[in-house]
Design a protein around this motif. Structure first.
Motif, PDB file in Angstrom:
ATOM      1  N   ALA A   5       0.845  -1.180   0.000  1.00 51.93           N
ATOM      2  CA  ALA A   5       0.000   0.000   0.000  1.00 51.93           C
ATOM      3  C   ALA A   5       0.885   1.236   0.000  1.00 51.93           C
ATOM      4  O   ALA A   5       2.107   1.146  -0.014  1.00 51.93           O
ATOM      5  CB  ALA A   5      -0.920  -0.012   1.224  1.00 51.93           C
ATOM      6  N   SER A   6       0.241   2.394   0.030  1.00 50.64           N
ATOM      7  CA  SER A   6       0.986   3.655   0.045  1.00 50.64           C
ATOM      8  C   SER A   6       1.675   3.833   1.389  1.00 50.64           C
ATOM      9  O   SER A   6       1.406   3.095   2.333  1.00 50.64           O
ATOM     10  CB  SER A   6       0.025   4.810  -0.182  1.00 50.64           C
ATOM     11  OG  SER A   6      -0.710   5.052   0.994  1.00 50.64           O
ATOM     12  N   PRO A   7       2.545   4.839   1.512  1.00 55.39           N
ATOM     13  CA  PRO A   7       3.227   5.068   2.794  1.00 55.39           C
ATOM     14  C   PRO A   7       2.287   5.295   3.968  1.00 55.39           C
ATOM     15  O   PRO A   7       2.657   5.083   5.111  1.00 55.39           O
ATOM     16  CB  PRO A   7       4.055   6.333   2.507  1.00 55.39           C
ATOM     17  CG  PRO A   7       4.313   6.280   1.034  1.00 55.39           C
ATOM     18  CD  PRO A   7       3.062   5.694   0.440  1.00 55.39           C
ATOM     19  N   GLY A  14      -3.283  -7.688   1.880  1.00 54.03           N
ATOM     20  CA  GLY A  14      -3.550  -9.029   1.389  1.00 54.03           C
ATOM     21  C   GLY A  14      -4.984  -9.165   0.960  1.00 54.03           C
ATOM     22  O   GLY A  14      -5.829  -8.318   1.272  1.00 54.03           O
ATOM     23  N   ASN A  15      -5.305 -10.226   0.237  1.00 53.81           N
ATOM     24  CA  ASN A  15      -6.651 -10.439  -0.270  1.00 53.81           C
ATOM     25  C   ASN A  15      -7.360 -11.622   0.379  1.00 53.81           C
ATOM     26  O   ASN A  15      -8.427 -12.033  -0.065  1.00 53.81           O
ATOM     27  CB  ASN A  15      -6.599 -10.624  -1.793  1.00 53.81           C
ATOM     28  CG  ASN A  15      -6.164  -9.346  -2.500  1.00 53.81           C
ATOM     29  OD1 ASN A  15      -6.658  -8.274  -2.185  1.00 53.81           O
ATOM     30  ND2 ASN A  15      -5.237  -9.471  -3.431  1.00 53.81           N
ATOM     31  N   ILE A  54     -15.616  -8.309   4.287  1.00 53.27           N
ATOM     32  CA  ILE A  54     -15.065  -8.436   2.939  1.00 53.27           C
ATOM     33  C   ILE A  54     -16.163  -8.830   1.950  1.00 53.27           C
ATOM     34  O   ILE A  54     -16.252  -8.278   0.847  1.00 53.27           O
ATOM     35  CB  ILE A  54     -13.907  -9.453   2.908  1.00 53.27           C
ATOM     36  CG1 ILE A  54     -12.740  -8.941   3.763  1.00 53.27           C
ATOM     37  CG2 ILE A  54     -13.467  -9.725   1.479  1.00 53.27           C
ATOM     38  CD1 ILE A  54     -12.183  -7.605   3.331  1.00 53.27           C
ATOM     39  N   ALA A  55     -17.031  -9.748   2.350  1.00 52.17           N
ATOM     40  CA  ALA A  55     -18.136 -10.156   1.472  1.00 52.17           C
ATOM     41  C   ALA A  55     -19.046  -8.973   1.168  1.00 52.17           C
ATOM     42  O   ALA A  55     -19.478  -8.777   0.020  1.00 52.17           O
ATOM     43  CB  ALA A  55     -18.928 -11.285   2.131  1.00 52.17           C
ATOM     44  N   ALA A  56     -19.333  -8.157   2.170  1.00 52.18           N
ATOM     45  CA  ALA A  56     -20.191  -6.989   1.974  1.00 52.18           C
ATOM     46  C   ALA A  56     -19.522  -5.960   1.084  1.00 52.18           C
ATOM     47  O   ALA A  56     -20.172  -5.322   0.240  1.00 52.18           O
ATOM     48  CB  ALA A  56     -20.538  -6.372   3.332  1.00 52.18           C
ATOM     49  N   ASP A  57     -18.229  -5.808   1.233  1.00 56.19           N
ATOM     50  CA  ASP A  57     -17.504  -4.815   0.443  1.00 56.19           C
ATOM     51  C   ASP A  57     -17.456  -5.201  -1.033  1.00 56.19           C
ATOM     52  O   ASP A  57     -17.356  -4.325  -1.898  1.00 56.19           O
ATOM     53  CB  ASP A  57     -16.078  -4.656   0.990  1.00 56.19           C
ATOM     54  CG  ASP A  57     -15.379  -3.431   0.425  1.00 56.19           C
ATOM     55  OD1 ASP A  57     -15.937  -2.322   0.557  1.00 56.19           O
ATOM     56  OD2 ASP A  57     -14.287  -3.577  -0.147  1.00 56.19           O
ATOM     57  N   ARG A 140      -8.864  -1.178  -0.853  1.00 54.79           N
ATOM     58  CA  ARG A 140      -8.948   0.252  -0.532  1.00 54.79           C
ATOM     59  C   ARG A 140      -8.193   0.576   0.756  1.00 54.79           C
ATOM     60  O   ARG A 140      -8.695   1.276   1.631  1.00 54.79           O
ATOM     61  CB  ARG A 140     -10.413   0.680  -0.406  1.00 54.79           C
ATOM     62  CG  ARG A 140     -11.155   0.721  -1.736  1.00 54.79           C
ATOM     63  CD  ARG A 140     -12.540   1.315  -1.597  1.00 54.79           C
ATOM     64  NE  ARG A 140     -13.453   0.405  -0.930  1.00 54.79           N
ATOM     65  CZ  ARG A 140     -14.633   0.764  -0.419  1.00 54.79           C
ATOM     66  NH1 ARG A 140     -15.004   2.026  -0.477  1.00 54.79           N
ATOM     67  NH2 ARG A 140     -15.417  -0.128   0.139  1.00 54.79           N
ATOM     68  N   SER A 141      -6.997   0.063   0.854  1.00 60.24           N
ATOM     69  CA  SER A 141      -6.196   0.257   2.061  1.00 60.24           C
ATOM     70  C   SER A 141      -6.015   1.729   2.407  1.00 60.24           C
ATOM     71  O   SER A 141      -6.153   2.139   3.564  1.00 60.24           O
ATOM     72  CB  SER A 141      -4.815  -0.388   1.893  1.00 60.24           C
ATOM     73  OG  SER A 141      -4.911  -1.769   1.705  1.00 60.24           O
ATOM     74  N   ASP A 142      -5.710   2.531   1.405  1.00 58.06           N
ATOM     75  CA  ASP A 142      -5.418   3.946   1.649  1.00 58.06           C
ATOM     76  C   ASP A 142      -6.608   4.671   2.253  1.00 58.06           C
ATOM     77  O   ASP A 142      -6.446   5.522   3.134  1.00 58.06           O
ATOM     78  CB  ASP A 142      -5.016   4.642   0.345  1.00 58.06           C
ATOM     79  CG  ASP A 142      -3.685   4.152  -0.191  1.00 58.06           C
ATOM     80  OD1 ASP A 142      -3.027   3.370   0.511  1.00 58.06           O
ATOM     81  OD2 ASP A 142      -3.316   4.544  -1.303  1.00 58.06           O
ATOM     82  N   PHE A 143      -7.796   4.345   1.757  1.00 59.83           N
ATOM     83  CA  PHE A 143      -8.997   5.011   2.261  1.00 59.83           C
ATOM     84  C   PHE A 143      -9.272   4.656   3.715  1.00 59.83           C
ATOM     85  O   PHE A 143      -9.616   5.529   4.521  1.00 59.83           O
ATOM     86  CB  PHE A 143     -10.215   4.644   1.397  1.00 59.83           C
ATOM     87  CG  PHE A 143     -11.510   5.209   1.928  1.00 59.83           C
ATOM     88  CD1 PHE A 143     -11.851   6.530   1.690  1.00 59.83           C
ATOM     89  CD2 PHE A 143     -12.375   4.425   2.690  1.00 59.83           C
ATOM     90  CE1 PHE A 143     -13.039   7.062   2.199  1.00 59.83           C
ATOM     91  CE2 PHE A 143     -13.556   4.947   3.201  1.00 59.83           C
ATOM     92  CZ  PHE A 143     -13.889   6.275   2.947  1.00 59.83           C
ATOM     93  N   PHE A 144      -9.117   3.378   4.061  1.00 58.49           N
ATOM     94  CA  PHE A 144      -9.528   2.937   5.390  1.00 58.49           C
ATOM     95  C   PHE A 144      -8.464   3.109   6.471  1.00 58.49           C
ATOM     96  O   PHE A 144      -8.783   3.100   7.657  1.00 58.49           O
ATOM     97  CB  PHE A 144      -9.994   1.480   5.344  1.00 58.49           C
ATOM     98  CG  PHE A 144     -11.345   1.314   4.706  1.00 58.49           C
ATOM     99  CD1 PHE A 144     -12.489   1.748   5.354  1.00 58.49           C
ATOM    100  CD2 PHE A 144     -11.478   0.750   3.449  1.00 58.49           C
ATOM    101  CE1 PHE A 144     -13.745   1.613   4.776  1.00 58.49           C
ATOM    102  CE2 PHE A 144     -12.724   0.609   2.852  1.00 58.49           C
ATOM    103  CZ  PHE A 144     -13.867   1.042   3.521  1.00 58.49           C
ATOM    104  N   ALA A 145      -7.199   3.275   6.082  1.00 55.02           N
ATOM    105  CA  ALA A 145      -6.138   3.384   7.088  1.00 55.02           C
ATOM    106  C   ALA A 145      -6.380   4.496   8.112  1.00 55.02           C
ATOM    107  O   ALA A 145      -6.237   4.272   9.325  1.00 55.02           O
ATOM    108  CB  ALA A 145      -4.782   3.557   6.411  1.00 55.02           C
TER     109      ALA A 145
END
Length: 254
Positions: A5-7, A14-15, A54-57, A140-145
């Motif tokens: 992911a980003s810094p 992971g998936n 994850i299923a909902a997303d 969407r790691s960056d959004f949720f971090a």
């Protein structure tokens, strides 16, 4: 295949659940550097991979509905009818919110009804587990971090704990704040010295504060094409949701 992911969230995403524990150990270092204390770090360590989240997303239907279908599925007529009754039962409360934040009752009530059926169901997923799972997930790691950090800081403050339940994407309380927004925009509406998103007064005051801080102009219109519609758009990303809120709010206030 995992990717970096980003810094903002440098821990390896992971998936599937396989790398979640390794990711948590890495993310804990980022969280500590961001000011998360021991209670928050303990909650992170206890977080479980949230498969239902994850299923909902992967299956968000709202973006596919027409406005009419969305209004029907979400029970707009019922929300409006109940919303009018709620406004009539406690007009002074909603007037006080508008006086303080400039946001009309109908908008706050429509959001409250849409999000949790006026507090009837605020979710059954562990907030910390859900939001950290979404941060670990590569999609969407960056959004949720920032929201994961927010959730852990809310734990530090005692506003939530590792077992607190919310929606599948980690939203919490009467109006389903994402944790980072809860941390930033939460206000003590009832004057008891703490911000509790599971208290209706605090949650609705915080919702009004969010909208005001996002640029709400008191007295300006909020239908599509009017000044404040762009603020409603910041509450939820789905166009049908945004339009539904504006329409229901007008009917409640009308």
């Amino acid at each position: 295949m995992a990717a970096l992911a980003s810094p903002l969230s440098a821990a390896q995403c992971g998936n599937n659940s396989g790398g979640f524990n390794t990711w948590k150990a890495s993310f804990a270092k980022e969280a500590a550097a961001a000011g998360v204390g021991q209670r928050g770090l303990n909650a992170l360590a206890d977080a479980q991979y949230a498969s239902r989240t994850i299923a909902a997303d992967r299956n968000q239907k709202s973006f596919k509905y027409t406005l009419d279908k969305f209004m029907q599925v979400r029970g707009a007529d019922t929300i409006v009818a109940q919303g009018r009754k709620r406004k009539a039962r406690n007009p002074a409360f909603y007037q006080s919110l508008e006086a303080r934040f400039g946001v009309p009752a109908g908008v706050i009530i429509a959001i409250h009804g849409m999000e949790t059926a006026f507090g009837g169901f605020m979710g059954d997923s562990a907030v910390v587990s859900a939001i950290t799972t979404l941060t670990y997930d590569c999609r969407r790691s960056d959004f949720f971090a920032p929201h994961a950090i927010g959730a852990l800081k809310l734990v530090d403050q005692g506003a939530i704990n590792g077992a607190t339940k919310g929606a599948k994407h980690g939203e919490l309380g009467h109006t389903q704040f994402l944790p980072g927004n809860a941390l930033r925009y939460g206000v003590d509406g009832n004057g008891d010295g703490r911000v509790d998103f599971y208290n209706q007064t605090d949650a609705l005051a915080s919702t009004a504060n969010f909208l005001r801080q996002k640029g709400w102009q008191p007295g300006a219109g909020y239908q599509e094409g009017q000044t404040n519609f762009s603020v409603i758009q910041q509450w939820n990303a789905a166009g049908v949701y945004q339009k539904a809120i504006a329409i229901m709010a007008s009917r409640i206030d009308g």
